[in-house]
Design a protein around this motif. Structure first.
Motif, PDB file in Angstrom:
ATOM      1  N   ASN A 136      45.021  49.180  49.786  1.00 33.16           N
ATOM      2  CA  ASN A 136      45.030  47.867  48.572  1.00 33.16           C
ATOM      3  C   ASN A 136      45.375  46.559  49.132  1.00 33.16           C
ATOM      4  O   ASN A 136      45.940  46.241  50.335  1.00 33.16           O
ATOM      5  N   THR A 137      45.355  45.552  48.168  1.00 32.50           N
ATOM      6  CA  THR A 137      45.604  44.158  48.384  1.00 32.50           C
ATOM      7  C   THR A 137      47.149  43.971  48.584  1.00 32.50           C
ATOM      8  O   THR A 137      47.462  42.751  48.843  1.00 32.50           O
ATOM      9  N   TYR A 138      47.752  44.995  48.398  1.00 33.20           N
ATOM     10  CA  TYR A 138      49.299  44.785  48.124  1.00 33.20           C
ATOM     11  C   TYR A 138      49.976  45.378  49.438  1.00 33.20           C
ATOM     12  O   TYR A 138      51.178  45.383  49.109  1.00 33.20           O
ATOM     13  N   SER A 163      42.751  48.908  42.443  1.00 35.33           N
ATOM     14  CA  SER A 163      42.550  47.887  41.550  1.00 35.33           C
ATOM     15  C   SER A 163      43.574  47.607  40.788  1.00 35.33           C
ATOM     16  O   SER A 163      44.157  48.446  39.935  1.00 35.33           O
ATOM     17  N   SER A 228      38.868  40.074  52.047  1.00 34.35           N
ATOM     18  CA  SER A 228      40.025  40.093  51.168  1.00 34.35           C
ATOM     19  C   SER A 228      40.191  38.881  50.005  1.00 34.35           C
ATOM     20  O   SER A 228      40.522  39.240  49.074  1.00 34.35           O
ATOM     21  N   ALA A 229      39.642  37.821  50.556  1.00 34.94           N
ATOM     22  CA  ALA A 229      39.622  36.750  49.660  1.00 34.94           C
ATOM     23  C   ALA A 229      38.579  36.855  48.714  1.00 34.94           C
ATOM     24  O   ALA A 229      39.131  36.601  47.233  1.00 34.94           O
ATOM     25  N   ARG A 232      40.194  39.134  45.995  1.00 37.05           N
ATOM     26  CA  ARG A 232      41.190  38.658  45.101  1.00 37.05           C
ATOM     27  C   ARG A 232      40.608  37.540  44.143  1.00 37.05           C
ATOM     28  O   ARG A 232      41.088  37.486  42.798  1.00 37.05           O
ATOM     29  N   GLY A 235      38.955  39.349  41.283  1.00 33.56           N
ATOM     30  CA  GLY A 235      40.071  39.891  40.526  1.00 33.56           C
ATOM     31  C   GLY A 235      40.804  38.787  39.722  1.00 33.56           C
ATOM     32  O   GLY A 235      40.943  38.929  38.238  1.00 33.56           O
ATOM     33  N   ILE A 236      40.844  37.653  40.146  1.00 31.45           N
ATOM     34  CA  ILE A 236      41.134  36.336  39.236  1.00 31.45           C
ATOM     35  C   ILE A 236      40.121  36.146  38.251  1.00 31.45           C
ATOM     36  O   ILE A 236      40.589  35.693  36.991  1.00 31.45           O
TER      37      ILE A 236
END
Length: 259
Positions: A136-138, A163, A228-229, A232, A235-236
Motif C-alpha cells: 500500500n501507499t503507507y 485503499s 505512486s503519484a 495518490r 485518492g485526493i
C-alpha cells in the motif's frame, strides 16, 4: 466447438524459458461504489526468475534493480529466500522448480509495487501455487498464498488495508494465468454489498534487451514514481468529492507474512 479445455490448458502452462521479459502494459482500476470512477495508466513490468535476475550493461543498471528488501519482510539475503520463508511459514514446501516473478524494478533507487506476483513451479515444471504480494501507499505489505484452479482463478479473503476508502473486509477474486505472449490479469474486490473495485493488467511481451528497456524508460520515465503519484492524486480527487476515509488499522505499515 467449445474452447474451454484450450483455455484451461493455457492457464496451466507457464511461459517457456528463463530469459527476462518486459511487458509494456495498461493498468486500469474501476471503482463501482458509491459511484463509478476509473484510473488508467501505462507503464511496463518485468517478468524475471529471481534466481537469475537480468544482467544489464552498467549504464542501464539504475533503470532496473531487484532488491530483496522490497519484498516479503525485507530481511532475507535474496528474493527467493524471502519467498521460500513465506511458503514455509504457511506449510507449503519451498518452490522446488523455477519461480516467475512479475514486478516493478527499482528505477533510479525508487520503487512502488502495488502488486508483485510469483508463479511457483514444481521440479516437474507444473504450477504449484501463486503468491500475490500487495503493497500500500503507507509503506505496508502483505502476501497471499493462492492455489488457482485450471482456469487460473483464485479467491482470498481481504486481510490488508490498501485503499483508504475501503475497510478490511470482503474478498478478492483473482484471475492470474501465467504470462505468455500476452499479459492478462484481473483482480476484483467483492464486498458484502457486491463488487466494489476491479483492476486489470493488459500487456504484450517483449524481450528484455537493453534497447527495449531504454525505449520503455524514455517512454515512461520514473515509471514507479509516476504510478505512486497517480494513485495518490486519484485518492485526493475522491476525498474532495466527499468519499469518506476508512480508519487505518494499527498494523497497516507492518510487513506481513500471513494470509
Amino acid at each position: 466447438m467449445s474452447t474451454a479445455p484450450a483455455r484451461a490448458a493455457s492457464a496451466r502452462t507457464a511461459p517457456a524459458g528463463t530469459a527476462p521479459a518486459l511487458y509494456p502494459c495498461t493498468i486500469t482500476h474501476v471503482r463501482t461504489t458509491p459511484w463509478r470512477r476509473t484510473l488508467r495508466h501505462r507503464t511496463y513490468l518485468w517478468l524475471v526468475d529471481p534466481d537469475r535476475p537480468p544482467r544489464l550493461p552498467r549504464p542501464l543498471r539504475p533503470l532496473a534493480r531487484f532488491d530483496p528488501r522490497d519484498h516479503f519482510d525485507g530481511t532475507r539475503p535474496t528474493i527467493r529466500a524471502g519467498l521460500d520463508a513465506f511458503l514455509a511459514a504457511h506449510g507449503e514446501p519451498p518452490a522446488g522448480g523455477r519461480v516467475l516473478m512479475l514486478t516493478q524494478a527499482r528505477v533510479f533507487g525508487y520503487v512502488f509495487n502495488p502488486l508483485t506476483l510469483y508463479w511457483c513451479l514444481g521440479r516437474d515444471g507444473e504450477p504449484r501455487c501463486v503468491v500475490a504480494e500487495v503493497h500500500n501507499t503507507y509503506g505496508g505489505r502483505h502476501a497471499y498464498l493462492l492455489h488457482p484452479d485450471e482456469a487460473g482463478t483464485a479467491r482470498a479473503d481481504k486481510r490488508f488495508y490498501v485503499s483508504p476508502f475501503f475497510p478490511v473486509d470482503g474478498g478478492y477474486r483473482m484471475r492470474l494465468p501465467p504470462p505468455g505472449p500476452r499479459l492478462d490479469l484481473t483482480v476484483r474486490l467483492d464486498r458484502p454489498a457486491g463488487p466494489a473495485l476491479t483492476a486489470t493488467v493488459r500487456g504484450t511481451r517483449r524481450a528484455a534487451t537493453p534497447a527495449a528497456l531504454l525505449r520503455l524508460a524514455l517512454r515512461h520515465p520514473w515509471s514507479t514514481l509516476v504510478a505512486s503519484a497517480a494513485i495518490r492524486a486519484h485518492g485526493i480527487r475522491l476525498y474532495l468529492r466527499g468519499l469518506p476515509v476508512q480508519p487505518r488499522p494499527d498494523d497497516h505499515r507492518t510487513p506481513e507474512n500471513t494470509t
